[in-house]
Scaffold this motif. Structure first.
Motif, PDB file in Angstrom:
ATOM      1  N   THR B  31       0.843  -1.201   0.000  1.00 41.98           N
ATOM      2  CA  THR B  31       0.000   0.000   0.000  1.00 41.98           C
ATOM      3  C   THR B  31       0.876   1.248   0.000  1.00 41.98           C
ATOM      4  OG1 THR B  31      -1.603  -1.219   1.283  1.00 41.98           O
ATOM      5  CG2 THR B  31      -1.863   1.163   1.202  1.00 41.98           C
ATOM      6  N   SER B  34       2.367   1.694  -3.365  1.00 40.72           N
ATOM      7  CA  SER B  34       1.480   2.142  -4.438  1.00 40.72           C
ATOM      8  C   SER B  34       1.411   3.667  -4.473  1.00 40.72           C
ATOM      9  CB  SER B  34       0.092   1.526  -4.280  1.00 40.72           C
ATOM     10  OG  SER B  34      -0.679   2.253  -3.371  1.00 40.72           O
ATOM     11  N   PHE B  35       1.675   4.314  -3.330  1.00 37.46           N
ATOM     12  CA  PHE B  35       1.723   5.770  -3.329  1.00 37.46           C
ATOM     13  C   PHE B  35       3.137   6.286  -3.616  1.00 37.46           C
ATOM     14  CE2 PHE B  35      -2.323   5.251  -1.397  1.00 37.46           C
ATOM     15  CZ  PHE B  35      -3.017   6.387  -1.768  1.00 37.46           C
TER      16      PHE B  35
END
Lengths: 299, 441
Positions: B31, B34-35
């Motif tokens: 997560t 992904s940023f």
């Protein structure tokens, strides 16, 4: 088998006396010439039930048996008022059944507890719907929850309960309305064998202590014979009464009776009704082609 | 730290298994990645000069046939040609003066050449923005450029520009050591050769530029009737939530009723199904004509864009409620009113909540088009006006802001869901962001 089984119609004196007493009781439920035709999506009609006549007395426990698709669920749903018969009528204490009402409680195989309500609120639902004040509803509901042995779980949500516990809540919820008739549509069908046996004795205990007539749909012969006073066997296509059997197994019932001669005789008879010997298929012999021969003696 | 994901990758074949959940640790890492991946990509492209940088950003502009001012960007291919043109112009001047016939120029043209040293001096901290037209100050800078070019420290003058400075200073100092309009030389000064640094196209400003501009936008006070950033954000949120709330206020009751009663469903759903294929912006001019040019048509556009979908989705959600729950309630003695209020509504509520979350997302996507119609307003006005002027460093902060607000609202709603609906089984599973927060603390 060393000793031949007695006929399923042979009853002990006590059992005969019990049935005589039973037929003296007032009629609770009456079906007269009940038929139901469904229309398939392609427009063709399906005869689900044909000309069912039935008289059920107060506090009887009736099991409804039959091959799948014989209309047992349709029958019980008509009595619940969830379906309307095409012809004929269903009477509760002499009054025609028109739509669902709290006089005929129902327990479904799929539990149908309201997931957003706690156990206590679930049991209160029917009481509030039938006009009890929240205070009485709550104290009444507590008593029913205690009766099914879930006092510790009254604030749990259904999702947190096991299948057996859910079904006990469903039974408490239906009984809280003090219905005349409790309709049960394969209520224990989704439970494992052990829980199922527990639930059967639970149900018998509850039935003994509550003034209620029970109609119990199942496809499990043992369950039907263990629970019922009379067993209604339906034949499929269209659903018709094949036989209404007086169960010769004496009460009080206990799991030891599963191997008693009356039990086995009744089971054999019902088995033959539902799966006639001439209709049974030959045992399957798999072609040996792909199966490797091993020397291990497994059988 | 950078090695951790690969360690996990190596240890577990699970990463490549179909529909298998990863460990919470691996899920959190991904997560985060992904940023961070797009952000890292943006940084690499922005800060590695040899990677892409197809343009040159001029520190010294050109005043030849084609005028570029400092700060302008030219293509990498064109840049040598631009410099060559400037050199050739200077060569002509030199050869003329060697031939004894120096070219004269108007004082205006010479002042212009003089001032060309201004911008690069500003960027070297030798001059204030306000002094760019102060010829006396710039005059002194030419002396510095000729005699002590090292003061141009951050962005040095190129060798050839230093040489030009020396030659020009000879001409300038011959007349006077200080700027004097009366004695300002008539002989044409040499033009500075354009110089600059590799740069990405204007449409891809670097992260720090976007960040700084974003900060500057927020701290900029309101001026000549233009609203502050906070006020603009308020306008935009007003339009999104206004349209969304009106849509929800109509769609929820209507959807529940249509999902419950087949008659109502047949009366409303087919038309809604047709209506949703007509794009909301197609109604823009009509809405402005009917509702005026300000707030109302914009709210109405968001409403038109979200309502039909939301209505149909709620109908479907209502129909998906397990029918046997209704049957059970009926056998418990519930009347029709009680069925609706005590079974249908609470039964669909968790899904309805999610439907509304999705609809709020749609409302945000209609925002920009809604704010463009009639009188441009809110955040979109910045996107539109600054975008047209190619000030993309002004545009990105606004786009990112819209994304952040929409995303964080949705995450907040997702986080609240198990608190509203404690009975929903997977609602008790913590969201990925809850887990990230826990890991961080």
């Amino acid at each position: 088998m060393t000793q031949p089984l007695p006929s399923y119609q042979e009853k002990s004196a006590a059992v005969k006396e019990r049935f005589a007493e039973l037929y003296q009781r007032p009629l609770e439920l009456e079906l007269n010439g009940l038929s139901k035709t469904f229309t398939k999506p392609d427009g063709s009609p399906v005869q689900a039930l044909l000309d069912i006549d039935l008289k059920i007395h107060r506090r009887e426990l009736i099991a409804v048996l039959g091959a799948s698709g014989c209309g047992k669920s349709t029958l019980i749903r008509i009595i619940a008022g969830l379906e309307t018969p095409t012809t004929g009528e269903a009477l509760l204490q002499g009054e025609s059944i028109d739509g669902p009402c709290s006089q005929r409680g129902m327990v479904f195989q799929s539990y149908t507890l309201f997931p957003w309500l706690t156990v206590l609120r679930n049991v209160m639902f029917g009481l509030e719907a039938t006009g009890h004040s929240p205070v009485t509803a709550e104290s009444e509901a507590r008593q029913w929850i205690e009766l099914v042995g879930l006092k510790k779980f009254e604030n749990a949500y259904p999702d947190q309960l096991s299948g057996g516990m859910k079904q006990r809540v469903a039974i408490a919820r239906a009984l809280a309305n003090e219905p005349r008739v409790l309709l049960m549509d394969e209520p224990f069908g989704a439970l494992d064998a052990h829980t199922r046996a527990d639930m059967q004795s639970y149900l018998l205990q509850i039935w003994r202590n509550v003034d209620v007539t029970i109609l119990f749909v199942t496809h499990d012969l043992d369950e039907a014979i263990y629970l019922a006073d009379r067993i209604l066997v339906l034949s499929p296509n269209p659903g018709q009464v094949q036989e209404f059997i007086e169960n010769p197994v004496p009460r009080p019932r206990s799991p030891e009776q599963f191997s008693s001669p009356e039990f086995l005789a009744t089971k054999e008879h019902v088995e033959n009704l539902i799966h006639p010997p001439e209709a049974r298929s030959e045992p399957v012999n798999l072609p040996i082609l792909k199966l490797t021969q091993q020397d291990d003696r497994v059988e | 730290m950078t090695i951790a994901p690969f360690l996990i990758l190596g240890k577990r074949k699970k990463w490549l298994e179909i529909r298998k959940d990863l460990s919470p640790r691996a899920a959190s890492l991904l997560t985060l990645a992904s940023f961070l991946t797009p952000l890292a990509l943006w940084c690499i492209i922005s800060y590695t000069p040899f990677l892409w940088h197809p343009d040159v950003k001029l520190d010294i502009g050109s005043s030849g046939a084609t005028v570029y001012t400092a700060g302008d960007q030219v293509g990498k291919d064109y840049y040598p040609q631009l410099r060559q043109e400037a050199r050739e112009a200077n060569d002509q001047l030199l050869s003329a003066s060697q031939a004894g016939e120096p070219v004269t120029a108007s004082s205006r043209a010479n002042i212009k050449t003089l001032r060309a040293l201004g911008p690069i001096s500003v960027r070297n901290g030798l001059l204030h923005e306000g002094q760019l037209t102060s010829d006396a100050d710039i005059f002194q800078l030419w002396r510095q450029a000729a005699e002590e070019p090292a003061v141009f420290r951050r962005i040095p003058l190129s060798e050839e520009n230093q040489e030009i400075a020396r030659q020009n200073w000879t001409i300038l100092s011959d007349a006077s050591e200080t700027y004097d309009k009366a004695t300002f030389p008539k002989e044409k000064l040499l033009g500075l050769i354009p110089q600059g640094k590799p740069a990405n196209p204007v449409y891809l400003p670097a992260p720090h530029e976007v960040l700084l501009t974003g900060w500057e936008q927020w701290t900029r006070p309101a001026e000549d009737g233009k609203p502050t950033m906070g006020a603009r954000l308020g306008q935009s949120i007003g339009i999104v939530f206004g349209g969304f709330l009106v849509a929800a206020l109509i769609a929820v009751p209507l959807g529940v009723i249509a999902g419950s009663f087949d008659g109502i469903s047949k009366l409303f759903e087919p038309f809604a199904d047709f209506f949703r294929y007509m794009p909301a912006p197609a109604f823009a001019t009509l809405l402005v004509a009917v509702l005026g040019a300000h707030h109302a048509p914009k709210v109405a556009l968001v409403l038109i864009g979200t309502f039909p979908h939301l209505f149909l989705m709620i109908c479907k959600t209502t129909r998906l409620l397990d029918r046997s729950l209704l049957e059970a309630a009926q056998t418990l003695g519930a009347t029709r009113k009680r069925l609706l209020a005590k079974v249908v509504v609470p039964g669909i509520l968790p899904q309805l909540y999610n439907d509304l979350r999705i609809a709020l997302g749609w409302a945000w996507t209609w925002l920009v088009i809604a704010e463009l119609i009639g009188v441009k307003s809110g955040l979109t006005e910045i996107i539109d006006t600054q975008g047209v002027r190619r000030n993309f460093d002004q545009v990105y902060p606004v786009i990112i802001l819209i994304g952040l607000i929409g995303f964080s609202t949705d995450q907040l709603l997702a986080w609240l869901r198990p608190r509203f609906f404690p009975w929903v089984p997977n609602a008790r599973k913590p969201s990925i962001f809850t887990r990230l927060l826990r890991r961080a603390s």
